[in-house]
Design an enzyme around this catalytic site. Structure first.
Site, PDB file in Angstrom:
ATOM      1  NE  ARG A 116      19.898  99.563 -52.809  1.00 49.77           N
ATOM      2  CZ  ARG A 116      19.058 100.425 -53.440  1.00 49.77           C
ATOM      3  NH1 ARG A 116      17.985 100.718 -53.068  1.00 49.77           N
ATOM      4  NH2 ARG A 116      19.379 100.653 -54.700  1.00 49.77           N
ATOM      5  N   GLY A 118      18.683  92.962 -52.142  1.00 43.12           N
ATOM      6  CA  GLY A 118      17.855  92.590 -53.341  1.00 43.12           C
ATOM      7  C   GLY A 118      18.169  93.231 -54.528  1.00 43.12           C
ATOM      8  CB  CYS A 119      19.656  95.966 -55.832  1.00 43.85           C
ATOM      9  SG  CYS A 119      20.105  96.563 -57.301  1.00 43.85           S
ATOM     10  N   GLY A 120      21.564  93.586 -57.265  1.00 45.04           N
ATOM     11  CA  GLY A 120      23.068  93.000 -57.533  1.00 45.04           C
ATOM     12  C   GLY A 120      23.747  93.961 -58.444  1.00 45.04           C
ATOM     13  CB  CYS A 122      23.162  98.821 -55.595  1.00 46.18           C
ATOM     14  SG  CYS A 122      21.567  98.155 -55.468  1.00 46.18           S
TER      15      CYS A 122
END
Length: 283
Positions: A116, A118-120, A122
């Site tokens: 995603r 906004g998220c590294g 996940c």
């Protein structure tokens, strides 16, 4: 920044035009707007799927190489023998051919990563995967406040996607004098940094000798999270300057790596969080 940037005559790569209805000052208007593309990008290593990220479909070879290095899947660019982009109806697959030694390590720590913007982290399967150790930096580079301010100040003018869409992040690399040389954009801040690192790795040998990564610094248009620090350190760059704030884990990671971490780099101001000896005049 305007709420709706002007539509350029030629759309930058990774964007598309769309009709919109705007309500302004009590009136409705028909207009054209520009959107940043965001598509699933799958990364395959020697035919085995590893990750699917949402990214802007531009500079994808840079992205593939930068991601591979910062995720620890390869140790240097020479271990990547080929990168092929395969567009499909559901997204784009980046097929990488890597050295056999890297592929063995990859299979040992294989994970299914649903990315995603906004998220590294996940999809990480363990705490150890989420916060990996960072090798200490050896660079003795030092930068003047004027160079740091100059580098960040040049970044806005080198963001055609942002100018057209108002929806993207950027990462840039500056030399010791603060001259901005390379910039990459993406809807995701991690992706923009991976693209920049990939671009640095793909430079001709003469450019790498004249402008080594360890003698420059990275500027980003986002906050400085742990992963932004980890990626910068993995590329051998000794200083990261972010336009927004830093997280506590980013500070800890920067200290462990010996990386100089700057936040709130805006106009002629910035805050130094770690390794202040690299900023000339800081006591």
């Amino acid at each position: 920044m305007d709420a709706h940037p002007a539509v350029p005559c030629t759309l930058p790569e990774g964007s598309r035009a769309t009709p919109v209805r705007r309500y302004r000052a009590g009136q409705w208007h028909s207009a054209q707007d520009v959107l940043a593309d965001e598509v699933p990008v799958a990364l395959e290593y020697n035919g085995v799927s590893h990750a699917v990220m949402l990214a802007t479909p531009a500079d994808l070879e840079d992205f593939a190489l930068g991601f591979s290095l910062t995720e620890g899947l390869v140790q240097h660019a020479g271990q990547v023998y080929g990168i092929e982009a395969d567009p499909g109806t559901e997204g784009i697959t980046l097929r990488l051919e890597v050295a056999a030694s890297c592929f063995v390590q990859f299979k040992d720590r294989r994970r299914s990563l649903a990315g995603r913007t906004g998220c590294g982290l996940c999809g990480a399967e363990s705490l150890g995967q989420a916060v990996r150790p960072v090798a200490p930096l050896s660079s003795q580079a030092q930068f003047s406040p004027e160079a740091l301010i100059s580098g960040m100040g040049q970044l806005r003018a080198r963001q055609p996607l942002l100018a057209a869409t108002g929806a993207t992040h950027a990462a840039g690399w500056c030399d010791a004098q603060g001259q901005l040389h390379w910039v990459r954009e993406d809807v995701g801040r991690h992706n923009a940094l991976d693209k920049l690192i990939g671009a640095l790795l793909r430079r001709p040998a003469e450019q790498r000798q004249a402008l080594p990564e360890g003698q420059g610094f990275v500027v980003v248009t986002s906050r400085a999270s742990h992963e932004m620090v980890q990626k910068t350190a993995a590329a051998g760059v000794p200083l990261l300057a972010a336009v927004s704030g830093v997280t506590a884990l980013a500070l800890q990671t920067a200290e462990a790596a010996g990386l100089s971490l700057l936040g709130f780099a805006r106009g002629s101001d910035f805050s130094v969080y770690t390794q202040g000896h690299r900023v000339a005049g800081e006591t």
